[in-house]
Write a protein that holds these residues in place. Structure first.
Motif, short mmCIF file in Angstrom:
data_model
loop_
_atom_site.label_atom_id
_atom_site.label_comp_id
_atom_site.label_asym_id
_atom_site.label_seq_id
_atom_site.Cartn_x
_atom_site.Cartn_y
_atom_site.Cartn_z
N ILE A 1 -28.65 12.67 -0.52
CA ILE A 1 -28.12 11.99 0.37
C ILE A 1 -28.48 11.23 1.49
O ILE A 1 -30.27 10.83 0.91
CB ILE A 1 -28.06 13.13 1.54
CG1 ILE A 1 -27.44 13.24 2.27
CG2 ILE A 1 -29.28 13.79 1.62
CD1 ILE A 1 -25.44 12.41 2.50
N GLU A 2 -28.72 9.97 1.95
CA GLU A 2 -28.99 9.22 2.35
C GLU A 2 -28.53 9.66 3.92
O GLU A 2 -27.65 9.27 4.11
CB GLU A 2 -28.89 7.82 2.17
CG GLU A 2 -29.63 6.46 3.19
CD GLU A 2 -29.33 5.30 1.99
OE1 GLU A 2 -29.69 4.30 2.54
OE2 GLU A 2 -28.61 5.15 1.35
N GLY A 3 -29.75 9.28 4.82
CA GLY A 3 -29.49 9.15 6.10
C GLY A 3 -29.67 8.13 7.00
O GLY A 3 -29.44 7.07 6.31
N ASP A 4 -28.93 8.14 7.96
CA ASP A 4 -28.66 7.27 8.90
C ASP A 4 -29.38 6.29 9.81
O ASP A 4 -31.36 6.82 9.41
CB ASP A 4 -27.97 7.52 10.29
CG ASP A 4 -26.61 7.76 10.26
OD1 ASP A 4 -25.65 7.67 8.89
OD2 ASP A 4 -25.63 8.86 10.67
N PRO A 5 -29.90 5.22 9.67
CA PRO A 5 -30.97 4.24 10.01
C PRO A 5 -32.03 4.76 12.12
O PRO A 5 -30.33 4.98 12.72
CB PRO A 5 -30.89 2.66 9.67
CG PRO A 5 -29.95 2.75 8.97
CD PRO A 5 -28.71 3.90 8.98
N GLU A 6 -32.64 4.93 12.45
CA GLU A 6 -33.10 5.26 13.50
C GLU A 6 -34.33 4.42 13.89
O GLU A 6 -34.90 4.07 13.15
CB GLU A 6 -33.77 5.84 13.37
CG GLU A 6 -33.11 7.43 13.44
CD GLU A 6 -31.99 7.95 13.71
OE1 GLU A 6 -32.14 7.74 15.20
OE2 GLU A 6 -31.18 9.37 13.35
N HIS A 7 -34.63 3.83 14.80
CA HIS A 7 -35.35 2.77 15.56
C HIS A 7 -36.99 3.04 15.59
O HIS A 7 -38.18 3.19 16.16
CB HIS A 7 -35.06 2.97 17.20
CG HIS A 7 -34.18 1.87 17.57
ND1 HIS A 7 -33.89 0.96 17.98
CD2 HIS A 7 -32.63 1.78 16.23
CE1 HIS A 7 -32.35 0.16 18.02
NE2 HIS A 7 -32.33 0.86 16.80
N ASP A 8 -37.23 4.70 15.16
CA ASP A 8 -38.12 6.02 15.49
C ASP A 8 -38.59 6.01 13.45
O ASP A 8 -38.15 6.52 13.18
CB ASP A 8 -38.87 6.15 16.08
CG ASP A 8 -38.48 8.04 16.28
OD1 ASP A 8 -38.74 8.29 15.63
OD2 ASP A 8 -36.97 7.63 16.75
N PRO A 9 -40.07 6.63 12.91
CA PRO A 9 -39.94 6.80 11.67
C PRO A 9 -39.95 8.57 11.52
O PRO A 9 -39.93 9.37 10.86
CB PRO A 9 -41.42 6.94 11.37
CG PRO A 9 -41.92 6.48 12.91
CD PRO A 9 -41.29 6.31 13.85
N VAL A 10 -39.29 9.40 13.01
CA VAL A 10 -39.88 9.93 12.98
C VAL A 10 -38.34 10.73 12.80
O VAL A 10 -38.04 11.70 11.96
CB VAL A 10 -40.68 11.17 13.85
CG1 VAL A 10 -40.37 12.59 14.66
CG2 VAL A 10 -41.90 10.71 15.14
N SER A 11 -38.07 10.08 13.50
CA SER A 11 -36.03 11.19 13.36
C SER A 11 -35.25 10.97 12.06
O SER A 11 -34.65 12.19 11.99
CB SER A 11 -35.26 10.27 14.60
OG SER A 11 -36.37 10.49 15.64
N PRO A 12 -35.43 10.06 11.07
CA PRO A 12 -34.67 10.23 9.88
C PRO A 12 -35.80 11.33 9.14
O PRO A 12 -34.11 12.23 8.50
CB PRO A 12 -35.89 8.93 9.11
CG PRO A 12 -35.86 8.35 10.63
CD PRO A 12 -36.07 9.13 11.33
N ARG A 13 -36.88 12.05 9.70
CA ARG A 13 -36.97 13.07 8.76
C ARG A 13 -36.72 13.75 9.07
O ARG A 13 -36.98 15.84 8.41
CB ARG A 13 -38.62 12.87 8.16
CG ARG A 13 -38.71 11.34 7.54
CD ARG A 13 -41.02 11.89 7.85
NE ARG A 13 -41.08 12.65 7.15
CZ ARG A 13 -42.17 13.37 6.33
NH1 ARG A 13 -43.26 12.78 7.00
NH2 ARG A 13 -43.38 14.61 6.02
N GLY B 1 -39.36 7.32 2.58
CA GLY B 1 -39.56 6.57 3.31
C GLY B 1 -38.56 5.41 3.18
O GLY B 1 -39.68 4.52 1.96
N LEU B 2 -37.28 4.42 3.72
CA LEU B 2 -37.29 2.52 3.74
C LEU B 2 -37.93 2.18 5.37
O LEU B 2 -37.01 3.40 5.99
CB LEU B 2 -35.65 3.18 2.92
CG LEU B 2 -36.01 2.99 1.66
CD1 LEU B 2 -34.68 3.13 1.89
CD2 LEU B 2 -36.89 2.32 0.85
N LYS B 3 -37.62 1.20 5.53
CA LYS B 3 -37.64 0.36 6.38
C LYS B 3 -37.54 -1.27 6.54
O LYS B 3 -37.66 -1.64 4.92
CB LYS B 3 -38.59 0.57 7.02
CG LYS B 3 -40.28 -0.34 6.98
CD LYS B 3 -41.73 -0.25 7.52
CE LYS B 3 -42.86 -0.25 6.67
NZ LYS B 3 -43.78 -0.27 7.71
N THR B 4 -36.63 -1.92 7.33
CA THR B 4 -36.39 -2.74 7.26
C THR B 4 -36.46 -2.87 8.92
O THR B 4 -36.47 -2.64 10.10
CB THR B 4 -35.54 -3.55 7.00
OG1 THR B 4 -34.80 -4.94 6.64
CG2 THR B 4 -34.07 -2.70 7.88
#
Length: 212
Positions: free
Chosen positions: A167-179, A130-133
């Protein structure tokens, strides 16, 4: 591990990229992300030139340097910014292809011109990283007037010499959607490979990961 079944038809990157071309864990899996068109690299280079030239130009023209030196410094900075931005953009968005072949019992990871094939025995496990910025108003690509945190995940294979991107997913505004999609995908792959699967909680991307 997630108990949800992975549906490759529901995994879409960007607007219309369906990266899972073949999904049959235990037989064969292929993930393919095409390269970004050349126009994207050109635009990135132009933005890099503007940024580099603007930063150095402000400093140069506010100093007591001779006019020719001021202009030369600005031009060199613009050129350097264009080259760096174009190179970085090209590296980040080169064609990416990963294949798992249970008949041959090997996996191939290819990114641009770089390719690596390893036997299944060298795959120690799968990791969902998990990554965030944090984005603030006024930054490039920030279209909102409020600050927000972008979250995204990378599914990676742990190998003897480090990690390989699946594979790398798209950025989302919440921590649940990327997973939501990558969790069941990683779980299904790990079961078919006979290895462990774990999630590494969201962390800030390091400067080395971003700039290099």
């Amino acid at each position: 591990m997630s108990d949800e079944a992975f549906d490759p038809r529901g995994f879409v990157l960007g607007k219309d990229i369906h990266p899972v071309e073949l999904w049959s864990p235990g037989s064969r899996v292929r993930i393919h992300v095409p390269a970004v068109p050349v126009a994207g690299t050109i635009i990135a280079g132009a933005l890099g030139a503007l940024a580099g030239g603007a930063v150095v130009g402000v400093f140069a023209f506010s100093s007591q340097l001779p006019a020719p030196v001021q202009w030369a410094a600005t031009v060199i900075a613009a050129a350097a910014g264009a080259i760096w931005a174009s190179r970085k953009f090209h590296e980040m968005f080169e064609e990416h292809d990963v294949t798992f072949d249970w008949t041959a019992r090997r996996a191939t990871f290819r990114h641009g011109q770089s390719s690596r094939t390893v036997p299944f025995e060298e795959i120690r496990g799968l990791v969902l990283t998990g990554l965030k910025t944090r984005h603030e108003p006024g930054e490039a690509n920030v279209t909102t007037a409020i600050s927000y945190t972008a979250y995204w995940c990378r599914l990676e294979a742990e190998l003897a010499g480090g990690r390989a991107l699946i594979i790398e997913g798209d950025p989302e505004h919440d921590p649940v959607s990327p997973r939501r999609t990558l969790d069941p995908m990683g779980s299904a792959l790990a079961r078919a490979l006979g290895v462990g699967f774990r999630f590494e909680d969201y962390r800030e991307m390091t400067a080395k990961e971003y700039f290099l």
